[in-house]
Design a protein around this motif. Structure first.
Motif, PDB file in Angstrom:
ATOM      1  N   GLY A  14       0.802  -1.215   0.000  1.00 56.10           N
ATOM      2  CA  GLY A  14       0.000   0.000   0.000  1.00 56.10           C
ATOM      3  C   GLY A  14       0.835   1.265   0.000  1.00 56.10           C
ATOM      4  O   GLY A  14       1.723   1.438   0.834  1.00 56.10           O
ATOM      5  N   LEU A  37       4.753  -1.876  -2.423  1.00 55.61           N
ATOM      6  CA  LEU A  37       3.942  -2.291  -3.577  1.00 55.61           C
ATOM      7  C   LEU A  37       2.594  -1.572  -3.540  1.00 55.61           C
ATOM      8  O   LEU A  37       1.858  -1.678  -2.555  1.00 55.61           O
ATOM      9  N   HIS A  49      -7.907  12.395  -1.282  1.00 58.02           N
ATOM     10  CA  HIS A  49      -9.066  13.268  -1.074  1.00 58.02           C
ATOM     11  C   HIS A  49      -9.302  13.607   0.398  1.00 58.02           C
ATOM     12  O   HIS A  49     -10.351  14.138   0.758  1.00 58.02           O
ATOM     13  N   ALA A  50      -8.325  13.285   1.273  1.00 56.10           N
ATOM     14  CA  ALA A  50      -8.486  13.644   2.686  1.00 56.10           C
ATOM     15  C   ALA A  50      -8.482  15.161   2.836  1.00 56.10           C
ATOM     16  O   ALA A  50      -7.918  15.874   2.005  1.00 56.10           O
ATOM     17  N   ALA A  51      -9.095  15.617   3.921  1.00 56.01           N
ATOM     18  CA  ALA A  51      -9.161  17.067   4.141  1.00 56.01           C
ATOM     19  C   ALA A  51      -7.815  17.628   4.592  1.00 56.01           C
ATOM     20  O   ALA A  51      -7.595  18.836   4.536  1.00 56.01           O
ATOM     21  N   ILE A 175       1.054  -2.550  -9.180  1.00 55.48           N
ATOM     22  CA  ILE A 175       1.279  -3.968  -8.901  1.00 55.48           C
ATOM     23  C   ILE A 175       0.306  -4.380  -7.792  1.00 55.48           C
ATOM     24  O   ILE A 175       0.235  -3.721  -6.749  1.00 55.48           O
ATOM     25  N   VAL A 177      -1.142  -6.864  -4.947  1.00 51.24           N
ATOM     26  CA  VAL A 177      -0.860  -7.992  -4.050  1.00 51.24           C
ATOM     27  C   VAL A 177      -2.132  -8.830  -3.956  1.00 51.24           C
ATOM     28  O   VAL A 177      -3.169  -8.344  -3.495  1.00 51.24           O
ATOM     29  N   GLY A 207      -4.864   0.345   4.148  1.00 54.24           N
ATOM     30  CA  GLY A 207      -6.014   1.197   4.475  1.00 54.24           C
ATOM     31  C   GLY A 207      -7.296   0.382   4.503  1.00 54.24           C
ATOM     32  O   GLY A 207      -7.355  -0.705   5.085  1.00 54.24           O
ATOM     33  N   HIS A 228     -17.663   9.327   3.293  1.00 52.32           N
ATOM     34  CA  HIS A 228     -17.385  10.545   4.055  1.00 52.32           C
ATOM     35  C   HIS A 228     -17.525  11.733   3.110  1.00 52.32           C
ATOM     36  O   HIS A 228     -16.972  11.732   2.019  1.00 52.32           O
TER      37      HIS A 228
HETATM   38  C1  LIG Z   1     -13.050  12.915   2.975  1.00 55.02           C
HETATM   39  C2  LIG Z   1     -11.935  12.553   3.928  1.00 55.02           C
HETATM   40  C3  LIG Z   1     -11.380  13.531   4.738  1.00 55.02           C
HETATM   41  C4  LIG Z   1     -10.353  13.187   5.613  1.00 55.02           C
HETATM   42  N1  LIG Z   1      -9.800  14.158   6.364  1.00 55.02           N
HETATM   43  C5  LIG Z   1      -8.774  13.885   7.172  1.00 55.02           C
HETATM   44  C6  LIG Z   1      -8.145  14.905   7.913  1.00 55.02           C
HETATM   45  O1  LIG Z   1      -8.524  16.074   7.836  1.00 55.02           O
HETATM   46  N2  LIG Z   1      -7.103  14.579   8.716  1.00 55.02           N
HETATM   47  C7  LIG Z   1      -6.659  13.274   8.814  1.00 55.02           C
HETATM   48  O2  LIG Z   1      -5.686  13.011   9.546  1.00 55.02           O
HETATM   49  N3  LIG Z   1      -7.256  12.286   8.116  1.00 55.02           N
HETATM   50  C8  LIG Z   1      -8.291  12.558   7.309  1.00 55.02           C
HETATM   51  N4  LIG Z   1      -8.881  11.563   6.601  1.00 55.02           N
HETATM   52  C9  LIG Z   1      -8.391  10.206   6.818  1.00 55.02           C
HETATM   53  C10 LIG Z   1      -7.186   9.917   5.940  1.00 55.02           C
HETATM   54  O3  LIG Z   1      -7.517  10.135   4.604  1.00 55.02           O
HETATM   55  C11 LIG Z   1      -6.785   8.461   6.099  1.00 55.02           C
HETATM   56  O4  LIG Z   1      -6.618   8.146   7.453  1.00 55.02           O
HETATM   57  C12 LIG Z   1      -5.473   8.162   5.378  1.00 55.02           C
HETATM   58  O5  LIG Z   1      -5.479   8.654   4.062  1.00 55.02           O
HETATM   59  C13 LIG Z   1      -5.255   6.670   5.368  1.00 55.02           C
HETATM   60  O6  LIG Z   1      -4.052   6.405   4.699  1.00 55.02           O
HETATM   61  P1  LIG Z   1      -3.661   4.926   4.348  1.00 55.02           P
HETATM   62  O7  LIG Z   1      -2.308   4.971   3.766  1.00 55.02           O
HETATM   63  O8  LIG Z   1      -3.916   4.064   5.543  1.00 55.02           O
HETATM   64  O9  LIG Z   1      -4.774   4.468   3.294  1.00 55.02           O
HETATM   65  P2  LIG Z   1      -4.893   4.730   1.721  1.00 55.02           P
HETATM   66  O10 LIG Z   1      -4.539   6.109   1.346  1.00 55.02           O
HETATM   67  O11 LIG Z   1      -6.243   4.273   1.320  1.00 55.02           O
HETATM   68  O12 LIG Z   1      -3.783   3.791   1.141  1.00 55.02           O
HETATM   69  C14 LIG Z   1      -3.904   2.393   1.052  1.00 55.02           C
HETATM   70  C15 LIG Z   1      -3.257   2.003  -0.252  1.00 55.02           C
HETATM   71  O13 LIG Z   1      -3.117   0.597  -0.303  1.00 55.02           O
HETATM   72  C16 LIG Z   1      -3.265   0.207  -1.638  1.00 55.02           C
HETATM   73  N5  LIG Z   1      -3.629  -1.206  -1.666  1.00 55.02           N
HETATM   74  C17 LIG Z   1      -4.693  -1.775  -1.073  1.00 55.02           C
HETATM   75  N6  LIG Z   1      -4.737  -3.085  -1.324  1.00 55.02           N
HETATM   76  C18 LIG Z   1      -3.658  -3.359  -2.096  1.00 55.02           C
HETATM   77  C19 LIG Z   1      -3.181  -4.540  -2.705  1.00 55.02           C
HETATM   78  N7  LIG Z   1      -3.825  -5.697  -2.560  1.00 55.02           N
HETATM   79  N8  LIG Z   1      -2.051  -4.470  -3.437  1.00 55.02           N
HETATM   80  C20 LIG Z   1      -1.380  -3.292  -3.577  1.00 55.02           C
HETATM   81  N9  LIG Z   1      -1.817  -2.134  -3.043  1.00 55.02           N
HETATM   82  C21 LIG Z   1      -2.942  -2.167  -2.308  1.00 55.02           C
HETATM   83  C22 LIG Z   1      -4.397   1.093  -2.155  1.00 55.02           C
HETATM   84  O14 LIG Z   1      -4.405   1.188  -3.560  1.00 55.02           O
HETATM   85  C23 LIG Z   1      -4.096   2.409  -1.464  1.00 55.02           C
HETATM   86  O15 LIG Z   1      -3.350   3.294  -2.269  1.00 55.02           O
HETATM   87  C24 LIG Z   1      -9.890  11.860   5.704  1.00 55.02           C
HETATM   88  C25 LIG Z   1     -10.467  10.894   4.877  1.00 55.02           C
HETATM   89  C26 LIG Z   1     -11.471  11.226   4.001  1.00 55.02           C
HETATM   90  C27 LIG Z   1     -12.061  10.161   3.135  1.00 55.02           C
END
Ligand SMILES: Cc1cc2nc3c(=O)[nH]c(=O)nc-3n(C[C@H](O)[C@H](O)[C@H](O)COP(=O)(O)OP(=O)(O)OC[C@H]3O[C@@H](n4cnc5c(N)ncnc54)[C@H](O)[C@@H]3O)c2cc1C
Length: 339
Positions: A14, A37, A49-51, A175, A177, A207, A228
């Motif tokens: 991710g 990956l 698209h997080a805020a 790629i 997984v 995520g 959201h």
């Molecule tokens: C509208 C909105 C507003 C927000 N506002 C805030 C804020 O103001 N402040 C704050 O702190 N947080 C905010 N958040 C929360 C924040 O966006 C998330 O907590 C954060 O982006 C999570 O990051 P992540 O890396 O865990 O997940 P993600 O960004 O979803 O990344 C996970 C990645 O894993 C990849 N992946 C998944 N499965 C596989 C697989 N099998 N093989 C390869 N790749 C894979 C996906 O493609 C993805 O790119 C907001 C969220 C939203 C939706």
């Protein structure tokens, strides 16, 4: 295009802000053979698209330490990566509009002091000075956290990925997984659509996709996506980019001012709308869900009351992005219990 090596010391699944941060930190600490990956492009999951509001205060001292560290990192990341993340230390403001809320805010301010985060109780007039023009007749007070701020989350993930590469990590996009591999009850790599990679450590930073990858190998990760919603107004005269990230918990809304004078208004409805609870599509990259103005009616009305300029301006953008939440709102970290 980077090709998949046979082995790595660490495989990170991710490339959202979390995966990129893990890659950046391990590589910077001197770990060799760090491979990330990502099934789409960096930041294309939830992150883009997080805020982007960055608050330091969490419900425990250790989680607060992580967020405090993040702020320190964001202040200087540009020097390391030459990629701007639009960090703005605009502070944040939590509004109290009921006696009960004020009791909670007083506790919040006291807890912040114990955790070493500056937080000051301020008067209603001080609140409306921080966000000039805000409706304040119903405000009893607020908590002001001057060291909080905001970033561009997509740029942040890209900047961290760039830093990770600089320190030697291998970032591979496009790629997928398909399975986490186990041998003798220990995770020892992953299978992808481009072959297998074995590794000493596998870190799942998927995520909202994490639950379904875990399920295949009997690891229970309680993360479910819900819709959201936030909206963006047209640019409004008098709205400064330095207004604080503002939360109005009784109305369950938040506000962020943008560089060009737009206002971002987000809401957490009492009942969230679940999305794709059975399986999240693998190709959900840089995508959004349908607008739902009806579901957003209460936050919109509350936002228009709080920021009167929103009553007479166009609101051209509705962002409906899925986001997953843990049951207790804490981070899920560590080795799974049955592995
Ligand atoms: C509208 C909105 C507003 C927000 N506002 C805030 C804020 O103001 N402040 C704050 O702190 N947080 C905010 N958040 C929360 C924040 O966006 C998330 O907590 C954060 O982006 C999570 O990051 P992540 O890396 O865990 O997940 P993600 O960004 O979803 O990344 C996970 C990645 O894993 C990849 N992946 C998944 N499965 C596989 C697989 N099998 N093989 C390869 N790749 C894979 C996906 O493609 C993805 O790119 C907001 C969220 C939203 C939706």
């Amino acid at each position: 295009m980077e090709s998949l090596p046979d082995n790595a010391r660490v495989t990170i699944i991710g490339g959202g802000v979390i995966g990129c941060s893990v890659a950046y930190h391990l590589a910077k600490l001197g770990w060799k053979d760090v491979v990330l990956l990502e099934q789409g492009k960096i930041a294309g999951g939830t992150t883009w698209h997080a805020a982007g509001m960055v608050g330091q205060l969490r419900t425990s001292n250790s989680l607060t330490k992580i967020n405090k560290y993040s702020v320190e990192l964001y202040k200087k990341l540009y020097e390391e990566t030459q990629t701007s993340i639009d960090w703005n230390q605009c502070g944040s403001l939590i509004l109290g509009t009921s006696e009960d809320r004020m009791i909670q805010l007083k506790r919040t301010a006291a807890m912040a002091k114990v955790f070493g985060v500056e937080a000051n109780l301020i008067s209603p007039s001080e609140c409306s000075e921080k966000w000039h023009g805000m409706y304040s007749d119903d405000i009893l007070g607020g908590v002001w956290l001057p060291d909080d701020g905001k970033v561009d989350p997509e740029k942040l993930a890209i900047s961290l990925a760039k830093g990770a590469k600089k320190y030697g990590a291998n970032i591979i996009e496009n790629i997928h997984v398909s399975k986490i591999l186990k041998k003798d009850n220990r995770v020892n790599g992953v299978e992808t659509n481009q072959g297998q990679i074995t590794s000493e450590w596998t870190i799942l930073c998927g995520g909202m996709w994490a639950r379904q990858l875990g399920m295949d190998i009997d690891i229970d990760i309680p993360l479910y996506p819900v819709e959201h919603h936030y909206v963006l107004s047209e640019p409004i005269e008098g709205i400064s980019p330095n207004f604080p990230c503002t939360r109005d918990p009784n109305e369950m809304i938040y506000l962020r001012s943008e560089v060009d004078g737009r206002v971002r208004l987000g809401g957490f409805q009492k009942r969230s709308k679940p999305w794709a609870i059975n399986r999240i599509p693998d190709d959900f990259s840089f995508k959004l869900l349908e607008e739902d103005w009806d579901y957003f009616r209460q936050p919109l009305e509350a936002g228009k009351k709080r920021i009167p300029q929103l009553q007479n301006c166009k609101i051209p953008e509705f962002v409906n992005g899925p986001e997953s939440f843990t049951p207790d709102n804490n981070f899920i970290m560590g080795v799974p219990p049955n592995t």
